[in-house]
Design a protein around this motif. Structure first.
Motif: not given
Length: 640
Positions: A569-571, A576-580
């Motif tokens: 697991l790396v949460w 950091e996420a802008t797109h799916c």
């Protein structure tokens, strides 16, 4: 002196029989009246049954006195085959063929292959013999091979049971269809004692004439005495063979115990190695547990920071979007949902930590129990080795005692033979002495008669008679001295007989000692059986240990899989996420962010609309499409 099987000729309710004469010639007996209900076939069956009994009994007794394997030239064995051939021929049906009529016993004997699969080898070997041309010769070869295999009784029993199949070859009144056939089959079981080595290839079985020799079954007094001696010798040989078989069985049991002890030692070493590996795995799991705790602490710190950041974002969004009340309500609801999800995540992580701690305690307890069981098994193995060494020493002592007893038996047999020779000599000497006494008494009677005659006839010759009387008196003195010598000789013989009786009593005492040794031997056998039972119980305990070890291994593997799942697991942070990650569409107020609980990446609602139970949480949790497919593949591969 050879005769045919009893030949019967029936005329006007009279039976004529061929009876052996006193000089050995055949003569026709006077006709005797038989009742009207007497069946000649029943008489034939009874005669054949009696001949079978005589031949089987004579063969067994002569073979036991013979004391070694029988050849094809042995007369009682040849007579036995002739009698069996007559028994199998009784009541055979005549089979019509294209050219002639057949009446052979090979047909019913071929049926045995179908009824008894083990008889196929005999049938094939009989057919492969080059010198046999007639069915009768094949049947004779089959009987000899069945006797060598010691299965003649089993084969013929299969035939007798199948009466429907036998009715094709035999008449209803045949011996094989009646009770006499079952009696003969029962008698054939006794032939399993005999060892025969018959050469069938070089023997001319087609042209032999089957005639029964009755002279072998006429008994004399000398034959009866020899048979009693043979029975005693056979009993001694049977005892010797019994002791040898017991010794062989003990040796085989000792060797099997050795092999089992070696296998136990190997399995013990394997268990010790597996324990060492399990200890190393536990140490590794403890280290991984410490790492997981540190990682969980970091995750908690990150979640707290993330909560603070989200709170700041919510405050800014409330200030900026006061005018659009609907957007603010939606943002507020989404923020509350995220808080709930994160609190659920935190509770799930804490539950997983508690489960891992309890699993660790259970593993430590299981390891302690396994170590205790292994120590106990090692102690039992040491005790078993000591018991095996004691059994070996006892077996060696018993073997030495048996050898000594066999040597003593040989010496005693020699002593008894010598004693028998001495007794024979003594009896001969006694007979000679009795003859001498009778001669002396006759001489005395003759002298008395002559004295009377001389006194009556010639008184004038008185002087000559006195001289003769003096001579006779001298002879009488000599005879008296001879009588005294013979009496002394008798006394010495009686003393020798008493000595021999003492030696015989001593021999009986020694035989009683041998019987006591046999009882001790049986007691040792019982102890050996008890040791075997203890050994089997310990084997079962070791198997249970192995099962426990396998269960502990399975538990350790489950823990490893859970730890691997936690390590992977790396949460990912929301910033950091802008797109799916799957569809690569940009997140907005309408397209919200969602974490995959398996890989930790961020996806949209369409790409993560799946729920599955994970090792970290027993409840179904949100999972992305790719992780969902992977987890389903693993479950399908793990299913049997």
């Amino acid at each position: 002196m050879t005769f045919q099987v009893w030949g019967w000729r029936r005329e006007a309710s009279q039976v004529w029989a061929w009876v052996p004469d006193a000089e050995g010639r055949r003569r026709a007996a006077m006709p005797r009246r038989t009742p009207a209900t007497k069946d000649p076939t029943a008489v034939e069956r009874a005669n054949l049954l009696n001949m079978a009994k005589l031949s089987i009994k004579g063969l067994i007794e002569s073979a036991l006195s013979f004391g070694r394997t029988l050849d094809s030239d042995y007369p009682p064995l040849q007579q036995f085959f002739v009698v069996m051939e007559h028994c199998l021929k009784h009541g055979l049906k005549v089979r019509k063929s294209f050219l002639s009529y057949n009446k052979t016993i090979w047909g019913p004997l071929e049926l045995v292959e179908k009824l008894y699969p083990e008889a196929e080898e005999i049938g094939a070997s009989v057919r492969d013999l080059p010198g046999l041309k007639t069915p009768l010769g094949r049947a004779r070869a089959w009987l000899r091979l069945a006797l060598m295999q010691k299965k003649m009784a089993d084969y013929l029993r299969c035939l007798i049971i199948q009466r429907d199949l036998l009715s094709e070859f035999y008449e209803y009144h045949a011996l094989m269809m009646e009770e006499e056939g079952a009696v003969i089959v029962g008698l054939l079981v006794g032939l399993n004692v005999i060892d025969a080595n018959l050469c069938v290839k070089g023997e001319d079985l087609d042209s032999q004439v089957g005639v029964i020799d009755f002279s072998m079954y006429l008994k004399n007094e000398e034959d009866i005495g020899n048979k009693e001696r043979n029975v005693q010798i056979a009993a001694i040989l049977d005892q010797k063979n019994y002791v040898e078989e017991l010794n062989r069985q003990l040796n085989s049991t000792v060797s099997s115990l050795h092999s089992r002890v070696d296998s136990l030692e190997k399995s013990n070493t394997k268990l010790i190695e597996e324990l060492a590996i399990a200890k190393n795995n536990i140490i590794k799991l403890q280290e991984e547990n410490h790492q997981l705790r540190s990682e969980n602490k970091l995750i908690l710190m990150k979640t707290q920071q993330h909560l603070e950041v989200t709170k700041v974002d919510v405050e800014t969004e409330l200030q900026t979007y006061k005018h659009s009340r609907q957007g603010l309500d939606e943002m507020y609801n989404e923020a509350r949902r995220q808080l709930r999800d994160e609190s659920q995540l935190r509770q799930d992580v804490e539950n997983e930590l508690a489960v891992q701690v309890s699993m660790k305690h259970e593993i430590e307890l299981a390891m302690k129990l396994l170590e205790k069981d292994i120590h106990e098994k090692q102690d039992t193995l040491i005790g078993l080795r000591q018991q095996l060494e004691e059994v070996k020493a006892i077996n060696i002592e018993m073997y030495q005692k048996l050898q000594g007893s066999e040597a003593d038996l040989k010496e005693k047999n020699e002593i008894t033979a010598r004693l028998e020779e001495k007794t024979n000599k003594i009896t001969a000497a006694m007979r000679q002495l009795e003859q001498r006494l009778q001669q002396a008494e006759k001489a005395q009677m003759d002298t008395e008669d002559e004295d009377k005659k001389y006194l009556q006839e010639c008184q004038s010759k008185f002087d000559g008679l006195q001289k003769q009387i003096s001579q006779k008196e001298k002879q009488l003195v000599q005879l008296e001295t001879d009588l005294k010598i013979e009496k002394e000789w008798r006394q010495t013989l009686q003393e020798d007989l008493q000595k021999e009786k003492d030696t015989l009593s001593h021999l009986r005492n020694e035989t009683q000692q041998i019987i006591s040794l046999k009882k001790e031997f049986l007691h040792l056998q019982d102890e050996n059986h008890q040791l075997k039972k203890i050994y089997h119980e310990q084997e079962q305990a070791l198997q249970e240990l192995g099962n426990k070890l396998s269960e502990s291994k399975l538990k350790i593997e489950d823990i490893k899989e859970a730890n691997k799942a936690l390590q992977g697991l790396v949460w990912l942070k929301d910033k950091e996420a802008t797109h799916c990650k799957l569809c690569e569409k940009e997140f907005s107020l309408s397209k919200r962010k969602h974490h995959c609980r398996n890989c930790g990446e961020i996806f949209c609602n369409a790409c993560s609309d799946n729920e599955l139970p994970l090792p970290s949480s027993p409840k179904p949790v949100r999972v992305c499409d790719s992780c969902h497919a992977l987890l389903i593949q693993r479950c399908s591969s793990n299913l049997p």
